[in-house]
Design an enzyme around this catalytic site. Structure first.
Site, PDB file in Angstrom:
ATOM      1  N   GLY A   1      93.768   5.563 -32.489  1.00 40.72           N
ATOM      2  CA  GLY A   1      93.590   6.998 -32.407  1.00 40.72           C
ATOM      3  C   GLY A   1      93.092   7.349 -31.015  1.00 40.72           C
ATOM      4  O   GLY A   1      93.031   6.493 -30.121  1.00 40.72           O
TER       5      GLY A   1
ATOM      6  N   GLU B   1      71.438  14.815 -31.413  1.00 43.58           N
ATOM      7  CA  GLU B   1      72.526  15.665 -30.917  1.00 43.58           C
ATOM      8  C   GLU B   1      72.647  16.935 -31.755  1.00 43.58           C
ATOM      9  O   GLU B   1      72.833  18.039 -31.223  1.00 43.58           O
ATOM     10  CB  GLU B   1      73.824  14.861 -30.953  1.00 43.58           C
ATOM     11  CG  GLU B   1      75.071  15.584 -30.497  1.00 43.58           C
ATOM     12  CD  GLU B   1      76.286  14.698 -30.696  1.00 43.58           C
ATOM     13  OE1 GLU B   1      77.104  14.995 -31.596  1.00 43.58           O
ATOM     14  OE2 GLU B   1      76.412  13.698 -29.961  1.00 43.58           O
ATOM     15  N   TYR B   2      72.526  16.803 -33.087  1.00 47.07           N
ATOM     16  CA  TYR B   2      72.584  17.964 -33.965  1.00 47.07           C
ATOM     17  C   TYR B   2      71.532  18.995 -33.548  1.00 47.07           C
ATOM     18  O   TYR B   2      71.804  20.195 -33.459  1.00 47.07           O
ATOM     19  CB  TYR B   2      72.312  17.558 -35.416  1.00 47.07           C
ATOM     20  CG  TYR B   2      73.468  16.973 -36.187  1.00 47.07           C
ATOM     21  CD1 TYR B   2      74.386  16.121 -35.579  1.00 47.07           C
ATOM     22  CD2 TYR B   2      73.628  17.233 -37.536  1.00 47.07           C
ATOM     23  CE1 TYR B   2      75.428  15.565 -36.302  1.00 47.07           C
ATOM     24  CE2 TYR B   2      74.665  16.682 -38.262  1.00 47.07           C
ATOM     25  CZ  TYR B   2      75.560  15.842 -37.644  1.00 47.07           C
ATOM     26  OH  TYR B   2      76.584  15.295 -38.356  1.00 47.07           O
TER      27      TYR B   2
ATOM     28  N   GLY C   1      93.067   0.211 -34.444  1.00 46.45           N
ATOM     29  CA  GLY C   1      92.840   1.654 -34.512  1.00 46.45           C
ATOM     30  C   GLY C   1      93.113   2.259 -33.150  1.00 46.45           C
ATOM     31  O   GLY C   1      92.295   2.137 -32.242  1.00 46.45           O
TER      32      GLY C   1
ATOM     33  N   MET D   1      90.151   7.956 -29.644  1.00 41.28           N
ATOM     34  CA  MET D   1      89.019   7.196 -29.130  1.00 41.28           C
ATOM     35  C   MET D   1      89.405   5.742 -28.862  1.00 41.28           C
ATOM     36  O   MET D   1      89.127   5.183 -27.803  1.00 41.28           O
ATOM     37  CB  MET D   1      87.865   7.257 -30.126  1.00 41.28           C
ATOM     38  CG  MET D   1      86.580   6.640 -29.627  1.00 41.28           C
ATOM     39  SD  MET D   1      85.608   7.772 -28.628  1.00 41.28           S
ATOM     40  CE  MET D   1      83.983   7.039 -28.813  1.00 41.28           C
TER      41      MET D   1
ATOM     42  N   LYS E   1      72.682   4.585 -33.008  1.00 42.60           N
ATOM     43  CA  LYS E   1      73.699   5.632 -32.843  1.00 42.60           C
ATOM     44  C   LYS E   1      73.512   6.728 -33.890  1.00 42.60           C
ATOM     45  O   LYS E   1      73.729   7.922 -33.606  1.00 42.60           O
ATOM     46  CB  LYS E   1      75.101   5.028 -32.959  1.00 42.60           C
ATOM     47  CG  LYS E   1      76.259   6.038 -32.866  1.00 42.60           C
ATOM     48  CD  LYS E   1      76.217   6.843 -31.575  1.00 42.60           C
ATOM     49  CE  LYS E   1      77.533   7.539 -31.263  1.00 42.60           C
ATOM     50  NZ  LYS E   1      78.163   8.276 -32.345  1.00 42.60           N
TER      51      LYS E   1
ATOM     52  N   SER F   1      79.093   6.266 -27.884  1.00 38.43           N
ATOM     53  CA  SER F   1      79.049   7.688 -27.569  1.00 38.43           C
ATOM     54  C   SER F   1      79.795   7.937 -26.265  1.00 38.43           C
ATOM     55  O   SER F   1      79.843   7.078 -25.396  1.00 38.43           O
ATOM     56  CB  SER F   1      77.592   8.155 -27.427  1.00 38.43           C
ATOM     57  OG  SER F   1      77.528   9.533 -27.153  1.00 38.43           O
ATOM     58  N   GLY F   2      80.363   9.111 -26.155  1.00 43.76           N
ATOM     59  CA  GLY F   2      81.100   9.456 -24.952  1.00 43.76           C
ATOM     60  C   GLY F   2      82.289  10.354 -25.231  1.00 43.76           C
ATOM     61  O   GLY F   2      82.756  11.076 -24.349  1.00 43.76           O
TER      62      GLY F   2
ATOM     63  N   HIS G   1      70.786   8.841 -32.591  1.00 43.58           N
ATOM     64  CA  HIS G   1      71.363   9.551 -31.439  1.00 43.58           C
ATOM     65  C   HIS G   1      72.103  10.800 -31.904  1.00 43.58           C
ATOM     66  O   HIS G   1      71.936  11.898 -31.360  1.00 43.58           O
ATOM     67  CB  HIS G   1      72.302   8.594 -30.701  1.00 43.58           C
ATOM     68  CG  HIS G   1      73.277   9.230 -29.749  1.00 43.58           C
ATOM     69  ND1 HIS G   1      74.401   9.915 -30.174  1.00 43.58           N
ATOM     70  CD2 HIS G   1      73.304   9.279 -28.401  1.00 43.58           C
ATOM     71  CE1 HIS G   1      75.075  10.354 -29.122  1.00 43.58           C
ATOM     72  NE2 HIS G   1      74.431   9.981 -28.039  1.00 43.58           N
ATOM     73  N   ASN G   2      72.917  10.650 -32.946  1.00 39.12           N
ATOM     74  CA  ASN G   2      73.691  11.790 -33.424  1.00 39.12           C
ATOM     75  C   ASN G   2      72.813  12.824 -34.116  1.00 39.12           C
ATOM     76  O   ASN G   2      73.089  14.023 -34.057  1.00 39.12           O
ATOM     77  CB  ASN G   2      74.796  11.314 -34.365  1.00 39.12           C
ATOM     78  CG  ASN G   2      75.975  10.740 -33.612  1.00 39.12           C
ATOM     79  OD1 ASN G   2      75.827  10.251 -32.487  1.00 39.12           O
ATOM     80  ND2 ASN G   2      77.140  10.767 -34.205  1.00 39.12           N
TER      81      ASN G   2
ATOM     82  N   ASN H   1      81.489   4.695 -36.433  1.00 34.60           N
ATOM     83  CA  ASN H   1      80.201   5.247 -36.866  1.00 34.60           C
ATOM     84  C   ASN H   1      79.830   4.769 -38.265  1.00 34.60           C
ATOM     85  O   ASN H   1      79.535   5.564 -39.155  1.00 34.60           O
ATOM     86  CB  ASN H   1      80.237   6.773 -36.824  1.00 34.60           C
ATOM     87  CG  ASN H   1      80.142   7.313 -35.418  1.00 34.60           C
ATOM     88  OD1 ASN H   1      79.435   6.775 -34.582  1.00 34.60           O
ATOM     89  ND2 ASN H   1      80.878   8.389 -35.142  1.00 34.60           N
TER      90      ASN H   1
END
Length: 301
Positions: free
Chosen positions: A9, A180-181, A7, A11, A173, A121-122, A176-177, A95
């Site tokens: 892409g 973040e929301y 992959g 990231m 994670k 994350s980053g 964590h997200n 994710n």
């Protein structure tokens, strides 16, 4: 240390380049020829297939997946499984839902393979600043991969760690997200209130810059908000439509399963869903009800 990256892409390619800069050899595969060509320009060796990628790696092999969560992970693993040998490791840096990760780890363990989940994350800044890595999996397998994690992290001794067994990295994670929301929603609402106080003529970028230094609400998200407001103070051309990638939904579902109250994260997820309703039946019905019980005027479309 040699590594296969599946992959390429934005990231995945950024992570691979950071590893190459750190002295690692990375062989990458992506089904898109353009992505492979761009990877080569960044110092990453390109393989034309998963078979070619695995053949280019010395045993015990390490293959890092940066592919979309869900069926793509399963199909990639199905293709990789007959190519790998006992003692090899697969890292899922995407994710994925932690329950899928636990299932996959058990499946690969039956073949003598290690499955490590790295909640990552980053974002686009990771290439320069390093990535926050929340890692789940067998201790020995994680320890063998330590040089990779130390290179990807902001520093060898911070920003990464094994948080528990298989699934724990993706679970962490996910939460964590969800957090973040909530943080993003709070900033968005606060700046919206200030933006609507027209008689003060507040400069939102100036306020963001003030808050960035010494304030208890300073954060990287505030830094990014300040940058966005500097470039486009009135946010012209940006549609009020906010996507979600799934982790917020999973966090809310997990909170319900665990009987944990999480009103801020839940409300922030619902606000994202609301942003996509361009023809809200609910709002129309609210207006109709106000008219029915109180004779309040209805605004026509």
């Amino acid at each position: 240390m040699d590594l296969g990256m599946v992959g390429l892409g934005r990231m995945g390619a950024n992570m691979a380049e950071r590893l190459v800069r750190g002295g690692h050899r990375v062989v990458g595969f992506d089904p898109g020829p353009a992505a492979r060509e761009q990877a080569v320009a960044r110092g990453i060796e390109a393989a034309a297939s998963l078979r070619e990628l695995v053949a280019a790696l010395p045993a015990p092999r390490t293959v890092w997946l940066m592919v979309p969560a869900g069926a793509v992970v399963d199909s990639t693993l199905a293709e990789l499984l007959p190519l790998l040998a006992p003692g090899d490791s697969v890292v899922d840096g995407g994710n994925s839902n932690y329950k899928d990760t636990m299932r996959r780890a058990a499946q690969l363990a039956g073949h003598g393979l290690h499955y490590v989940d790295s909640g990552t994350s980053g974002g686009v800044w990771g290439l320069k600043e390093g990535y926050s890595l929340m890692i789940g999996g067998d201790e020995a397998a994680v320890e063998r991969l330590r040089p990779i994690f130390e290179t990807l992290a902001p520093a060898a001794d911070r920003g990464w760690g094994r948080v528990g067994p298989s699934g724990a990295g993706h679970f962490t994670k996910m939460v964590h997200n969800g957090i973040e929301y909530g943080l993003m929603q709070a900033y968005a609402e606060g700046f919206a209130i200030m933006g609507h106080k027209a008689d003060f003529g507040l400069d939102l970028h100036q306020i963001a810059e003030i808050w960035r230094h010494g304030s208890v609400v300073r954060s990287w998200l505030l830094d990014l908000s300040s940058d966005a407001l500097a470039k486009n103070p009135s946010l012209d051309g940006i549609a009020p439509y906010v996507e979600d990638s799934g982790e917020g939904r999973w966090t809310v579902a997990e909170a319900i399963d665990l009987n944990v109250s999480a009103p801020v994260i839940t409300a922030s997820l619902l606000e994202r869903l609301r942003s996509r309703d361009k023809d809200s039946f609910a709002d129309k019905l609210l207006a109709a009800m106000r008219n029915e019980f109180g004779g309040h005027a209805i605004r026509k479309e």
